[in-house]
Design a protein around this motif. Structure first.
Motif, PDB file in Angstrom:
ATOM      1  N   GLU A   2     -37.730   7.423 -34.900  1.00 26.02           N
ATOM      2  CA  GLU A   2     -37.193   8.784 -34.918  1.00 26.02           C
ATOM      3  C   GLU A   2     -37.547   9.524 -36.202  1.00 26.02           C
ATOM      4  O   GLU A   2     -37.906  10.694 -36.175  1.00 26.02           O
ATOM      5  CB  GLU A   2     -35.675   8.759 -34.757  1.00 26.02           C
ATOM      6  CG  GLU A   2     -35.212   8.340 -33.395  1.00 26.02           C
ATOM      7  CD  GLU A   2     -33.699   8.229 -33.317  1.00 26.02           C
ATOM      8  OE1 GLU A   2     -33.014   8.310 -34.352  1.00 26.02           O
ATOM      9  OE2 GLU A   2     -33.203   8.056 -32.198  1.00 26.02           O
ATOM     10  N   ARG A   3     -37.446   8.868 -37.334  1.00 32.04           N
ATOM     11  CA  ARG A   3     -37.718   9.527 -38.614  1.00 32.04           C
ATOM     12  C   ARG A   3     -39.165  10.013 -38.688  1.00 32.04           C
ATOM     13  O   ARG A   3     -39.422  11.136 -39.083  1.00 32.04           O
ATOM     14  CB  ARG A   3     -37.418   8.591 -39.777  1.00 32.04           C
ATOM     15  CG  ARG A   3     -35.953   8.311 -39.941  1.00 32.04           C
ATOM     16  CD  ARG A   3     -35.685   7.386 -41.129  1.00 32.04           C
ATOM     17  NE  ARG A   3     -34.293   7.012 -41.187  1.00 32.04           N
ATOM     18  CZ  ARG A   3     -33.336   7.774 -41.675  1.00 32.04           C
ATOM     19  NH1 ARG A   3     -33.619   8.947 -42.156  1.00 32.04           N
ATOM     20  NH2 ARG A   3     -32.084   7.358 -41.682  1.00 32.04           N
ATOM     21  N   ILE A   6     -39.744  13.006 -36.158  1.00 33.61           N
ATOM     22  CA  ILE A   6     -39.216  14.288 -36.638  1.00 33.61           C
ATOM     23  C   ILE A   6     -40.070  14.817 -37.777  1.00 33.61           C
ATOM     24  O   ILE A   6     -40.447  15.983 -37.799  1.00 33.61           O
ATOM     25  CB  ILE A   6     -37.737  14.141 -37.064  1.00 33.61           C
ATOM     26  CG1 ILE A   6     -36.882  13.952 -35.806  1.00 33.61           C
ATOM     27  CG2 ILE A   6     -37.267  15.355 -37.855  1.00 33.61           C
ATOM     28  CD1 ILE A   6     -35.443  13.604 -36.089  1.00 33.61           C
ATOM     29  N   ARG A   7     -40.402  13.970 -38.723  1.00 32.83           N
ATOM     30  CA  ARG A   7     -41.221  14.396 -39.857  1.00 32.83           C
ATOM     31  C   ARG A   7     -42.550  14.954 -39.376  1.00 32.83           C
ATOM     32  O   ARG A   7     -42.986  16.025 -39.783  1.00 32.83           O
ATOM     33  CB  ARG A   7     -41.458  13.223 -40.803  1.00 32.83           C
ATOM     34  CG  ARG A   7     -42.231  13.638 -42.060  1.00 32.83           C
ATOM     35  CD  ARG A   7     -42.828  12.452 -42.789  1.00 32.83           C
ATOM     36  NE  ARG A   7     -43.834  11.849 -41.930  1.00 32.83           N
ATOM     37  CZ  ARG A   7     -44.032  10.542 -41.817  1.00 32.83           C
ATOM     38  NH1 ARG A   7     -43.306   9.699 -42.477  1.00 32.83           N
ATOM     39  NH2 ARG A   7     -44.967  10.087 -41.022  1.00 32.83           N
ATOM     40  N   LEU A  19     -35.725  11.954 -45.006  1.00 33.21           N
ATOM     41  CA  LEU A  19     -34.751  12.281 -43.968  1.00 33.21           C
ATOM     42  C   LEU A  19     -33.489  11.457 -44.141  1.00 33.21           C
ATOM     43  O   LEU A  19     -33.541  10.293 -44.504  1.00 33.21           O
ATOM     44  CB  LEU A  19     -35.329  11.996 -42.588  1.00 33.21           C
ATOM     45  CG  LEU A  19     -36.473  12.889 -42.133  1.00 33.21           C
ATOM     46  CD1 LEU A  19     -37.103  12.331 -40.868  1.00 33.21           C
ATOM     47  CD2 LEU A  19     -35.995  14.307 -41.905  1.00 33.21           C
ATOM     48  N   THR A  21     -29.457  12.192 -42.244  1.00 29.02           N
ATOM     49  CA  THR A  21     -28.767  12.286 -40.960  1.00 29.02           C
ATOM     50  C   THR A  21     -29.687  12.836 -39.876  1.00 29.02           C
ATOM     51  O   THR A  21     -30.320  13.870 -40.053  1.00 29.02           O
ATOM     52  CB  THR A  21     -27.537  13.209 -41.097  1.00 29.02           C
ATOM     53  OG1 THR A  21     -26.772  12.776 -42.207  1.00 29.02           O
ATOM     54  CG2 THR A  21     -26.700  13.194 -39.845  1.00 29.02           C
ATOM     55  N   ILE A  22     -29.766  12.139 -38.737  1.00 31.58           N
ATOM     56  CA  ILE A  22     -30.592  12.578 -37.617  1.00 31.58           C
ATOM     57  C   ILE A  22     -29.733  12.621 -36.360  1.00 31.58           C
ATOM     58  O   ILE A  22     -29.000  11.679 -36.078  1.00 31.58           O
ATOM     59  CB  ILE A  22     -31.783  11.623 -37.381  1.00 31.58           C
ATOM     60  CG1 ILE A  22     -32.715  11.605 -38.588  1.00 31.58           C
ATOM     61  CG2 ILE A  22     -32.555  12.022 -36.128  1.00 31.58           C
ATOM     62  CD1 ILE A  22     -33.825  10.588 -38.484  1.00 31.58           C
ATOM     63  N   LEU A  24     -30.232  13.527 -32.197  1.00 32.38           N
ATOM     64  CA  LEU A  24     -31.106  13.858 -31.066  1.00 32.38           C
ATOM     65  C   LEU A  24     -30.257  13.886 -29.807  1.00 32.38           C
ATOM     66  O   LEU A  24     -29.636  12.885 -29.457  1.00 32.38           O
ATOM     67  CB  LEU A  24     -32.213  12.813 -30.908  1.00 32.38           C
ATOM     68  CG  LEU A  24     -33.164  12.613 -32.083  1.00 32.38           C
ATOM     69  CD1 LEU A  24     -34.069  11.423 -31.835  1.00 32.38           C
ATOM     70  CD2 LEU A  24     -33.998  13.859 -32.298  1.00 32.38           C
ATOM     71  N   VAL A  36     -32.179  18.958 -31.723  1.00 27.53           N
ATOM     72  CA  VAL A  36     -32.566  18.055 -32.791  1.00 27.53           C
ATOM     73  C   VAL A  36     -31.948  18.591 -34.076  1.00 27.53           C
ATOM     74  O   VAL A  36     -32.080  19.772 -34.384  1.00 27.53           O
ATOM     75  CB  VAL A  36     -34.109  17.993 -32.948  1.00 27.53           C
ATOM     76  CG1 VAL A  36     -34.494  17.086 -34.103  1.00 27.53           C
ATOM     77  CG2 VAL A  36     -34.762  17.566 -31.648  1.00 27.53           C
ATOM     78  N   SER A  37     -31.255  17.742 -34.800  1.00 24.01           N
ATOM     79  CA  SER A  37     -30.711  18.148 -36.094  1.00 24.01           C
ATOM     80  C   SER A  37     -30.987  17.035 -37.095  1.00 24.01           C
ATOM     81  O   SER A  37     -31.042  15.859 -36.734  1.00 24.01           O
ATOM     82  CB  SER A  37     -29.213  18.433 -35.994  1.00 24.01           C
ATOM     83  OG  SER A  37     -28.515  17.270 -35.633  1.00 24.01           O
ATOM     84  N   PHE A  38     -31.191  17.442 -38.339  1.00 22.83           N
ATOM     85  CA  PHE A  38     -31.428  16.452 -39.376  1.00 22.83           C
ATOM     86  C   PHE A  38     -31.208  17.072 -40.740  1.00 22.83           C
ATOM     87  O   PHE A  38     -31.297  18.286 -40.909  1.00 22.83           O
ATOM     88  CB  PHE A  38     -32.843  15.861 -39.290  1.00 22.83           C
ATOM     89  CG  PHE A  38     -33.946  16.881 -39.252  1.00 22.83           C
ATOM     90  CD1 PHE A  38     -34.566  17.311 -40.416  1.00 22.83           C
ATOM     91  CD2 PHE A  38     -34.367  17.408 -38.045  1.00 22.83           C
ATOM     92  CE1 PHE A  38     -35.584  18.247 -40.379  1.00 22.83           C
ATOM     93  CE2 PHE A  38     -35.385  18.340 -37.991  1.00 22.83           C
ATOM     94  CZ  PHE A  38     -35.991  18.758 -39.176  1.00 22.83           C
ATOM     95  N   PHE A  40     -32.453  16.675 -44.810  1.00 22.27           N
ATOM     96  CA  PHE A  40     -33.552  16.095 -45.564  1.00 22.27           C
ATOM     97  C   PHE A  40     -33.577  16.657 -46.971  1.00 22.27           C
ATOM     98  O   PHE A  40     -32.963  17.681 -47.265  1.00 22.27           O
ATOM     99  CB  PHE A  40     -34.894  16.344 -44.868  1.00 22.27           C
ATOM    100  CG  PHE A  40     -35.332  17.785 -44.909  1.00 22.27           C
ATOM    101  CD1 PHE A  40     -36.182  18.241 -45.904  1.00 22.27           C
ATOM    102  CD2 PHE A  40     -34.890  18.676 -43.957  1.00 22.27           C
ATOM    103  CE1 PHE A  40     -36.576  19.560 -45.945  1.00 22.27           C
ATOM    104  CE2 PHE A  40     -35.273  19.992 -43.982  1.00 22.27           C
ATOM    105  CZ  PHE A  40     -36.123  20.440 -44.989  1.00 22.27           C
TER     106      PHE A  40
END
Length: 167
Positions: A2-3, A6-7, A19, A21-22, A24, A36-38, A40
């Motif tokens: 996931e990291r 997203i990146r 990153l 907190t993620i 999905l 999608v929230s994160f 960073f």
């Protein structure tokens, strides 16, 4: 991973990010929007000039397509009823104050558009950005309008917030 996804997907500032907190939600559900929230951190993203900091809060500056060259004959294919919404929240660092916020902007055409709204609340600055399209195909007669749209999106996404150090 996931990291990494997203990146890579968001291409944030050259991807020199860390990153944390993620979240999905809704991935794989064709009938609902994905969320999608994160959080960073990205060292070195802020530009410092004297006692001022400049930060562009449009972290994902990808364009919704490529410009159409004048000699293009093929239609441009799009995503019908497509909408990409993002909310970026920035916390003003201690010892600084916001001295310039770009103007909110809206540029729209019948087939596509962009809306950007800035909001300052205490030590937080939020940018709400929506890019949308509502077409399946664009003919050659729409290419100049499409190119103008891409120029508008690019210009809006180049705007930076200015912070000044408090003495």
């Amino acid at each position: 991973n996931e990291r990494e996804y997203i990146r890579d997907f968001f291409s944030i500032g050259g991807n020199n990010i860390s990153l944390s907190t993620i979240g999905l939600n809704g991935l794989g559900d064709q009938n609902d929007a994905a969320h999608v929230s994160f959080d960073f951190q990205q060292p070195g993203y802020v530009k410092r000039v004297g006692d001022k900091l400049y930060i562009n809060l449009h972290l994902n500056k990808s364009l919704p397509g490529e410009k159409a060259p004048a000699d293009r004959q093929q239609l441009i294919e799009g995503d019908y009823h497509y909408e990409d919404r993002s909310i970026t929240t920035f916390t003003v660092p201690e010892g600084y104050k916001v001295t310039y916020v770009p103007e909110s902007a809206e540029k729209s055409w019948p087939e596509f558009g962009i809306k950007v709204h800035y909001n300052v609340d205490g030590n937080q600055v939020r940018v709400h950005k929506t890019i949308y399209s509502d077409y399946l195909y664009l003919g050659k007669d729409k290419f100049p309008t499409w190119n103008n749209f891409l120029d508008a999106v690019n210009a809006i996404q180049q705007q930076s917030l200015t912070l000044t150090k408090i003495n």
